[in-house]
Structures are given as structure tokens and as C-alpha cells.
Design a protein around this motif. Structure first.
Motif, PDB file in Angstrom:
ATOM      1  N   GLN A  44      27.708  24.703   6.494  1.00  0.00           N
ATOM      2  CA  GLN A  44      29.019  25.215   6.113  1.00  0.00           C
ATOM      3  C   GLN A  44      30.144  24.277   6.536  1.00  0.00           C
ATOM      4  O   GLN A  44      31.157  24.166   5.843  1.00  0.00           O
ATOM      5  N   TYR A  45      29.954  23.568   7.624  1.00  0.00           N
ATOM      6  CA  TYR A  45      31.006  22.690   8.125  1.00  0.00           C
ATOM      7  C   TYR A  45      31.301  21.520   7.189  1.00  0.00           C
ATOM      8  O   TYR A  45      32.372  20.928   7.267  1.00  0.00           O
ATOM      9  N   PHE A  46      30.402  21.188   6.248  1.00  0.00           N
ATOM     10  CA  PHE A  46      30.747  20.197   5.222  1.00  0.00           C
ATOM     11  C   PHE A  46      31.957  20.699   4.429  1.00  0.00           C
ATOM     12  O   PHE A  46      32.840  19.920   4.074  1.00  0.00           O
ATOM     13  N   GLY A  47      32.003  21.998   4.156  1.00  0.00           N
ATOM     14  CA  GLY A  47      33.150  22.577   3.459  1.00  0.00           C
ATOM     15  C   GLY A  47      34.328  22.808   4.374  1.00  0.00           C
ATOM     16  O   GLY A  47      35.469  22.505   4.016  1.00  0.00           O
ATOM     17  N   VAL A  48      34.064  23.326   5.571  1.00  0.00           N
ATOM     18  CA  VAL A  48      35.138  23.661   6.514  1.00  0.00           C
ATOM     19  C   VAL A  48      36.001  22.444   6.825  1.00  0.00           C
ATOM     20  O   VAL A  48      37.232  22.510   6.772  1.00  0.00           O
ATOM     21  N   ILE A  49      35.355  21.331   7.144  1.00  0.00           N
ATOM     22  CA  ILE A  49      36.121  20.152   7.579  1.00  0.00           C
ATOM     23  C   ILE A  49      36.830  19.445   6.428  1.00  0.00           C
ATOM     24  O   ILE A  49      37.721  18.633   6.666  1.00  0.00           O
ATOM     25  N   SER A  50      36.456  19.753   5.190  1.00  0.00           N
ATOM     26  CA  SER A  50      36.981  19.009   4.037  1.00  0.00           C
ATOM     27  C   SER A  50      38.186  19.648   3.363  1.00  0.00           C
ATOM     28  O   SER A  50      38.943  18.956   2.679  1.00  0.00           O
ATOM     29  N   CYS A  51      38.376  20.937   3.539  1.00  0.00           N
ATOM     30  CA  CYS A  51      39.429  21.630   2.778  1.00  0.00           C
ATOM     31  C   CYS A  51      40.825  21.071   3.047  1.00  0.00           C
ATOM     32  O   CYS A  51      41.542  20.715   2.109  1.00  0.00           O
ATOM     33  N   ALA A  52      41.233  20.993   4.288  1.00  0.00           N
ATOM     34  CA  ALA A  52      42.596  20.522   4.592  1.00  0.00           C
ATOM     35  C   ALA A  52      42.811  19.066   4.174  1.00  0.00           C
ATOM     36  O   ALA A  52      43.836  18.755   3.559  1.00  0.00           O
TER      37      ALA A  52
END
Length: 166
Positions: A44-52
Motif C-alpha cells: 500500500q505504501y507504493f500508493g501512500v508515498i506517491s499521492c502528494a
């Protein structure tokens, strides 16, 4: 079809990151073990870290400021997220991202994550990037042609709604 439209690529990547984040959240609800839940959280952190960061890139392109994205800006925008991703994937050896993860209790569907110090560094950086992106888009609204002012304002209003909800 609109990949080449100004801001299209980073907006598309932002949507993909959000989809990964949401999909992993949904998958976690059905995982029976702590190890499986930790693994899906790491994915999930692939998405979490990329949004901002992708939001920032989209705002810069929509504001026609992409030429100001220097190597230094890239390091400032992506350094903490990429470090966070590495820390999430090595979290079993330290408590920088999660100090503990507890299985759901009393019929609740979600695990309880207790966050370590690096999580708060990432969260602060993401709030700063999101605020900066919001300000960039608000300032750019006056510089775009009349046809694009209403859609740009729609994006700003959507961002403000997400700020209120957060």
C-alpha cells in the motif's frame, strides 16, 4: 487519449497511486494474519508515498511552472517518500514507521497501526506538499485563459473539500 494534456501524466499517476492505496485497504479487511496485513500495508505504501508528490507535479504542470522543477526540487519532493517506502519494507527490523500493528478487535474490520517517528515526518511533508500544491493552483487560476478558469477553480474547490474532510 489525454496523456499529453498538460498535467495529464502526473494526474494519471496520482489516480493510480490512490487506487493502489484504496485497493490495499480493501484487501487488508480480508486478511487473516498479522504477517499478511503487514505485507499488504507495505504494498500500500507504493500508493501512500506517491499521492502528494504526483499532486505537486500536476499542479506545477497545470500552472505552467514545470520548468522550475529542478533536481533539488525533485530531491525535496521525492526524498522523504522514497525513504519512507524503504523504511516500510524494512519495518520488521525497526519501529520508525509502525511501532505496533494490532489485529482487529470487537468485530472492527481494520487493524490498529501505532505510528513511529518517521511516519510523522512523512505526514508533515505530505501536508506541506499538498498545501503548496493548493496554493500553486489558486495562484495559477488568474494566469490561465478564461476557458480554463472554471475547471481550475473546480480542482481548487475539490482540494479545499479534501482539506476540510481531512
Amino acid at each position: 487519449r489525454r496523456r499529453e494534456v498538460r498535467g495529464g501524466r502526473p494526474l494519471g499517476m496520482l489516480l493510480l497511486a490512490a487506487a493502489i492505496w484504496a485497493l490495499c485497504d480493501a484487501i487488508e479487511l480480508h486478511l487473516p494474519t498479522m504477517e499478511a496485513r503487514r505485507f499488504i500495508s507495505q504494498v500500500q505504501y507504493f500508493g501512500v508515498i506517491s499521492c502528494a508528490p504526483f499532486l505537486f507535479h500536476a499542479a506545477m504542470e497545470l500552472a505552467r511552472l514545470e520548468s522550475r522543477i529542478t533536481r533539488t526540487v525533485m530531491v525535496l519532493i521525492w526524498g522523504i517518500p522514497l525513504t519512507t517506502l524503504a523504511l516500510a519494507w524494512t519495518s520488521q527490523w525497526h519501529q520508525l514507521i509502525w511501532t505496533s500493528i494490532e489485529m482487529p478487535k470487537d468485530g472492527a474490520p481494520f487493524s490498529t497501526y501505532r505510528y513511529g517517528p518517521w511516519f510523522w515526518v512523512m505526514a508533515a511533508q505530505h501536508y506541506i506538499i499538498t498545501a503548496l500544491s493548493t496554493l500553486i493552483l489558486m495562484a495559477a487560476r488568474s494566469r490561465v485563459t478564461r476557458a480554463f478558469r472554471a475547471p481550475m477553480m473546480g480542482v481548487v474547490v475539490a482540494m479545499l473539500i479534501s482539506w476540510i474532510g481531512n
